[in-house]
Enzyme design. Structure first.
Site, PDB file in Angstrom:
ATOM      1  N   LYS A 276       0.840  -1.206   0.000  1.00  0.00           N
ATOM      2  CA  LYS A 276       0.000   0.000   0.000  1.00  0.00           C
ATOM      3  C   LYS A 276       0.874   1.255   0.000  1.00  0.00           C
ATOM      4  CE  LYS A 276      -0.095  -0.258   4.963  1.00  0.00           C
ATOM      5  NZ  LYS A 276      -0.656  -1.029   6.070  1.00  0.00           N
TER       6      LYS A 276
ATOM      7  N   TYR B 122      16.867  31.223   6.493  1.00  0.00           N
ATOM      8  CA  TYR B 122      15.677  32.008   6.848  1.00  0.00           C
ATOM      9  C   TYR B 122      15.661  32.333   8.335  1.00  0.00           C
ATOM     10  CZ  TYR B 122      13.116  31.102   2.491  1.00  0.00           C
ATOM     11  OH  TYR B 122      12.696  31.062   1.198  1.00  0.00           O
TER      12      TYR B 122
HETATM   13  C1  LIG Z   1       0.082  -1.998   6.600  1.00  0.00           C
HETATM   14  C2  LIG Z   1      -0.530  -3.191   7.097  1.00  0.00           C
HETATM   15  C3  LIG Z   1       0.248  -4.307   7.438  1.00  0.00           C
HETATM   16  C4  LIG Z   1       1.739  -4.331   7.420  1.00  0.00           C
HETATM   17  O1  LIG Z   1       2.257  -3.845   8.629  1.00  0.00           O
HETATM   18  P1  LIG Z   1       3.814  -3.777   8.907  1.00  0.00           P
HETATM   19  O2  LIG Z   1       3.938  -3.345  10.288  1.00  0.00           O
HETATM   20  O3  LIG Z   1       4.354  -2.772   7.968  1.00  0.00           O
HETATM   21  O4  LIG Z   1       4.344  -5.121   8.647  1.00  0.00           O
HETATM   22  C5  LIG Z   1      -0.430  -5.447   7.813  1.00  0.00           C
HETATM   23  N1  LIG Z   1      -1.776  -5.481   7.875  1.00  0.00           N
HETATM   24  C6  LIG Z   1      -2.536  -4.426   7.574  1.00  0.00           C
HETATM   25  C7  LIG Z   1      -4.018  -4.526   7.647  1.00  0.00           C
HETATM   26  C8  LIG Z   1      -1.953  -3.238   7.173  1.00  0.00           C
HETATM   27  O5  LIG Z   1      -2.716  -2.189   6.870  1.00  0.00           O
END
Ligand SMILES: *Cc1c(COP(=O)(O)O)cnc(C)c1O
Length: 762
Positions: A429, A657
Site C-alpha cells: 500500500k 531564513y
Molecule cells: C500496513 C498493514 C500491514 C503491514 O504492517 P507492517 O507493520 O508494515 O508489517 C499489515 N496489515 C494491515 C491490515 C496493514 O494495513
C-alpha cells in the site's frame, strides 16, 4: 598540419589548370565546410560525397573565408574573382597526390599498420612505448581510409623521426592506392577479424589485398596466427611469437607479440620492453566517460559501431572496470542487423558480465544496472544519445534508492522462520510504503510472492497494470463503495468491514451477474479501527451463506501493539479473540479461506499465530523494533543527494531564513538540494538533523527550506557534486526517523514523489 606549398607547386602536383588568382601559400587542407577553423592558408578540396556533390560546399567554404579550392573540372561553379581554383579530374585523387608528394620529402621510416581489427589500438600502443625516444607522427584518431591516409601523411614534418600510418580498406583495389601514397618502409599486421568482409569474396582474397601494402617493405611484422601463410606471401616479413599480458584478454596476445618484436627491432632491451608493455595506457580515443545513475560509470561511444572501434572500446572498458562488473549495450539499427553475429562474437570474446542488444524502439534498462562500467555503442543513425542521457547521473538530483536484493533477502529470512506452508502477503500500500509499488511488486512476484495488499482500489489497478497478473491475489484493505466496479473489473479482492459495505458489494455483483467472488472479512479484535465486531460473526456468516455472489477468501484482523512486549497481555487477548472467530467460521462454512493476523513485528514475536499467511510490510525494507532479529535484516532504502554549492561563512554571519543560525567560528557549509517538500522535515533545522558526507556527520545549519538545506562541512574535505547520504549506511533509517520524532513508516511514505526512485539489484 604544417604544409608550405606554393600555388605553382600545387598546380604541378595536381597537373591542374587554374582559374582566378590568389597569392597565398598553402599550409593546411579542408574537405568539410563545417569543420573550417582557419581560412588563411587553407586549401579546400571539393570531394564529392555520396549524397551531395562537394561543389555545393564550395559556396559555404567561400563564405567562411576560404579562397583556394580544388574542384572537379566539369563541375558548374560560380567562380569568385578573388579566389583561385585548381581544376582537376577528381578532387580525391588530387588530395592523394598532394599526400604522396608530401610523404616523399621525408626520409625517416614510415610504418604502415593494417589488419581488420586493432589498428588504432596498436598505433596508440606503439606511440606510448616509444614516444620518449622517437619523435612520432601518427594518424589522427582512426584516420585510415582513402581520405584519412592522405590527411595522416600530410601530418608528416621535418622534426619527426618515425611515422605510423593506419591503412584500412573496404573494397578490392583500394590498398594499392594507399600503398602508393604511404610507400611504407615497414609493415605491421595486427589481426584478422571479421570487419569489412562483405565486399570480399573470401578470406584469402581479403588477406592478399591487404598484403599489397607490404610487398615492397623492408620488413613486415605479422602475428603468429599467420604462420601457416609463411610460404605463400611474397616479401620480407617476420612471424612474431605471441605474448600474453595480464592486462589484456587472450585475444590480444598476437598483437602484443608483434609489439614486442617490433620494439626489439627498434633496439629496446628486454627489460624496457617489459616495462613499457606493462604500462600501456587506457585508450580513451573518442570515447566519453561519465558518471551514471546507480553509481555506474558510462563509456559513451554512440557515434560509430565499426568493429575496430568496438574492440578498442572493449579493451578500454576492461581496463577501466578492473574488478567492477562490465555491461555492454549495443544499439543496433535495422539497417545494420546483418552485423549482429560478428559483433556478438567479438563481444563474447571479452566475456562481459552482461551484454544487451537494444532493438529499435526499445530503451536501455538503466534501472537494472548497478555499480558497473557500462559501454554503450551504437551506429550513428540510431540516435542513441538521448538513451545514454537517461543513464547519466544528473548532478544535484536527489534520489531514493531501493535495494530489491535486500527486500528479497528479508522476505527469505521471514520465510525461513515461518512454519511450513505459511504464505506471505506483501503489503505494498501507499506505493509500497513510498518505494514504488509497481517495481517492488514486480520484483516480489519474481521471487514467488502471490499475495499483495493495497489500501485503495486505484493502487490495486496500478499493480495489475504493472504486470501483477491474475495468478496473484490483490487485496484492497480500504475499498470505497464507489470503486466496486473497478475492483471487479481488475479482479481485486475487497476487504469487507461493515454490513453496509457487504450489502453494496453484493449488489454490485448481482448487477453484473457474478457469483463466487472472493472477499476478505476484517474483524476488529481490539484496535478499534476498521472491522466487524467479533459479536457480528453470526450475522456476517448468515448473509454470506445466503448469497452465492461472494465467497470468503480470507478472514483477518490487525494487531495494535505487536512490537511492544509490555502489552503482550493485550496482544494475547486480540489473538484469542481472533482465534475464536476463525474457528467459528471454519466450523460453519465450506469456503476454504486463509486466516491471517500478523504483521511484520507480530510474526517475529508470535510465529505460532501465523495461521495461513502473514502480512509483511515494513520489515521487507529491513526495519524492525526487534533487537534480536534486526541484525538478520538488510536495509532496503537509501536516500542520497549531492552538494550543489560550497561556501565559506565568516564567524558572526547568519545562515538561512530567520537568521536563526549564527556562525560561532569561520565555517564551511554545503548547500544540498533536499528540503521539507521532499520529506526532510523542518523540525530537523539547526542541528536537530544531519547528513553524512564522506562518512562524516554534517549537522544542518539554519532552517530547513522547502527544497534545500545547508549543512556544516567544516570538518570534511568535500567538493561540489559529492555524494550526500541522508539515509544509508552511515545515517540509519531508524536514527533519521528518531531525529524527526517519527518512525520509519512515516519517513518512507513521506519521501516526495518528485524524487527519482532508483532500483538496484545485486
Ligand atoms: C500496513 C498493514 C500491514 C503491514 O504492517 P507492517 O507493520 O508494515 O508489517 C499489515 N496489515 C494491515 C491490515 C496493514 O494495513
Amino acid at each position: 598540419m604544417r604544409l608550405n606549398y606554393s600555388i605553382e607547386t600545387c598546380a604541378e602536383i595536381f597537373q591542374a589548370k587554374t582559374v582566378g588568382s590568389h597569392s597565398e601559400s598553402i599550409t593546411h587542407v579542408y574537405f568539410d565546410s563545417r569543420k573550417i577553423q582557419q581560412a588563411k592558408g587553407a586549401l579546400f578540396f571539393a570531394l564529392s560525397g555520396n549524397s551531395r556533390s562537394g561543389s555545393e560546399f564550395i559556396e559555404q567554404a567561400y563564405q567562411q573565408g576560404i579562397r583556394l579550392f580544388v574542384v572537379p573540372e566539369h563541375a558548374s561553379i560560380k567562380f569568385q574573382s578573388d579566389a583561385l581554383y585548381f581544376l582537376v579530374k577528381d578532387a580525391l585523387t588530387a588530395l592523394q597526390q598532394l599526400a604522396t608528394y608530401h610523404r616523399k620529402r621525408f626520409t625517416y621510416p614510415v610504418v604502415a599498420i593494417t589488419g581488420s581489427v586493432g589498428k588504432t589500438t596498436f598505433k596508440e600502443w606503439i606511440f606510448h612505448c616509444i614516444s620518449d625516444k622517437f619523435k612520432v607522427v601518427r594518424s589522427p584518431k582512426s584516420f585510415n581510409s582513402q581520405i584519412g591516409v592522405a590527411l595522416s601523411l600530410l601530418e608528416m614534418h621535418e622534426n619527426a623521426s618515425i611515422a605510423f600510418i593506419e591503412a584500412g580498406i573496404s573494397k578490392p583495389g583500394e590498398m594499392k592506392i594507399l600503398r602508393d601514397m604511404i610507400a611504407p618502409d615497414f609493415g605491421i599486421f595486427t589481426a584478422f577479424g571479421k570487419a569489412h568482409r562483405e565486399n570480399f569474396s573470401n578470406n584469402e582474397e581479403h588477406l592478399l589485398e591487404k598484403w599489397i601494402l607490404f610487398r615492397e617493405c623492408k620488413q613486415a611484422f605479422i602475428p603468429h596466427t599467420f604462420a601457416d601463410l609463411e610460404n605463400r606471401l611474397p616479401g620480407n616479413f617476420q612471424v612474431c611469437a605471441s605474448y600474453e599480458n595480464h592486462r589484456f584478454p587472450a585475444g590480444y596476445s598476437g598483437m602484443l607479440g608483434v609489439l614486442k618484436t617490433f620494439l626489439a627491432y627498434l633496439q629496446f632491451d628486454p627489460k624496457e620492453i617489459q616495462e613499457r608493455i606493462d604500462s600501456l595506457p587506457t585508450l580513451a580515443l573518442r570515447m566519453e566517460v561519465f558518471e551514471g545513475i546507480n553509481r555506474n560509470t558510462i563509456i559513451n561511444d554512440t557515434y560509430n559501431l565499426d568493429i575496430d572501434a568496438l574492440s578498442e572500446a572493449l579493451i578500454y572498458q576492461r581496463q577501466l572496470a578492473s574488478d567492477r562488473k562490465r555491461i555492454v549495450v549495443i544499439g543496433l539499427s535495422e539497417k545494420h542487423a546483418h552485423e549482429r553475429l560478428d559483433i556478438e562474437r567479438l563481444i563474447s570474446s571479452f566475456n562481459p558480465d552482461e551484454f544487451h542488444f537494444i532493438p529499435e524502439g526499445k530503451s536501455i534498462p538503466w534501472e537494472n544496472f548497478h555499480n558497473s562500467v557500462v559501454l554503450v555503442k551504437a551506429h550513428r543513425d540510431r540516435a542513441f544519445e538521448h538513451e545514454v542521457a537517461r543513464g547519466k547521473a544528473l548532478k544535484h538530483r536527489t534520489v531514493v534508492e531501493i535495494n530489491l536484493s535486500a527486500i528479497k533477502h528479508n522476505i527469505a529470512f521471514y520465510q525461513s522462520r515461518l512454519p511450513k506452508g505459511v504464505k506471505i502477503l506483501a503489503m505494498v500500500k501507499a506505493s509500497s510504503y513510498g518505494a514504488g509499488a509497481d517495481k517492488v511488486a514486480a520484483s516480489l512476484q519474481q521471487s514467488g510472492i502471490r499475495n499483495f495488499g493495497v489500501a485503495f482500489a486505484d493502487e490495486g489497478v496500478e499493480l495489475r497494470k504493472a504486470g501483477i497478473g491474475l495468478s496473484s491475489s490483490v487485496v484492497v484493505m480500504n475499498p470505497d463503495p464507489e470503486h466496486s466496479d473497478l475492483i471487479i473489473e481488475y479482479r481485486l479482492e475487497p476487504a469487507i468491514y461493515s454490513f453496509e459495505q457487504l450489502d453494496e458489494f453484493i449488489t454490485a455483483l448481482i448487477h453484473k451477474q457474478i457469483s463466487n467472488y472472493p472477499i476478505h472479512l476484517k474483524f476488529d479484535t481490539g484496535m478499534h479501527r476498521l472491522g466487524f465486531s467479533p459479536k457480528d460473526k453470526e450475522r456476517v456468516l448468515a448473509i454470506i451463506n445466503s448469497q452465492p455472489e461472494v465467497k470468503i477468501e480470507g478472514i483477518y484482523s490487525h494487531l495494535a501493539d505487536a512490537d511492544n512486549p509490555v502489552h503482550s497481555e493485550f496482544t494475547k487477548k486480540q489473538l484469542e479473540a481472533f482465534e475464536s472467530i476463525v474457528s467459528y467460521f471454519r466450523e460453519h462454512t465450506s469456503d476454504s479461506f486463509s486466516a491471517h493476523v500478523l504483521n511484520s513485528e507480530g510474526s517475529l514475536r508470535y510465529p505460532e499465530y501465523s495461521y495461513d499467511m502473514i502480512r509483511l510490510g515494513i520489515s521487507m525494507y529491513g526495519y524492525t523494533e526487534n533487537k534480536e532479529l534486526k541484525a538478520f535484516l538488510q536495509p532496503g532504502v537509501s536516500w542520497y543527494s549531492s552538494i550543489s554549492q560550497i561556501k565559506s561563512v565568516p564567524k558572526g554571519d547568519f545562515i538561512g531564513y530567520g537568521c536563526t543560525y549564527e556562525a560561532t567560528e569561520d565555517m564551511t557549509i554545503a548547500i544540498v538540494p533536499v528540503g521539507y517538500a521532499d520529506g526532510f522535515r523542518r523540525s530537523l533545522s539547526n542541528g536537530a538533523g544531519s547528513v553524512s558526507i564522506h562518512g562524516i556527520k554534517c549537522p544542518v545549519v539554519g532552517r530547513v527550506c522547502m527544497d534545500m538545506i545547508m549543512v556544516d562541512i567544516s570538518s570534511v574535505d568535500a567538493k561540489i557534486n559529492d555524494l550526500v547520504e541522508i539515509i544509508g549506511l552511515n545515517q540509519k533509517m531508524e536514527d533519521f526517523a528518531k531525529a524527526m520524532g517519527t518512525i520509519p513508516y512515516e519517513v518512507m511514505t513521506g519521501l516526495s514523489r518528485r524524487m527519482h526512485r532508483v532500483y538496484v539489484e545485486e
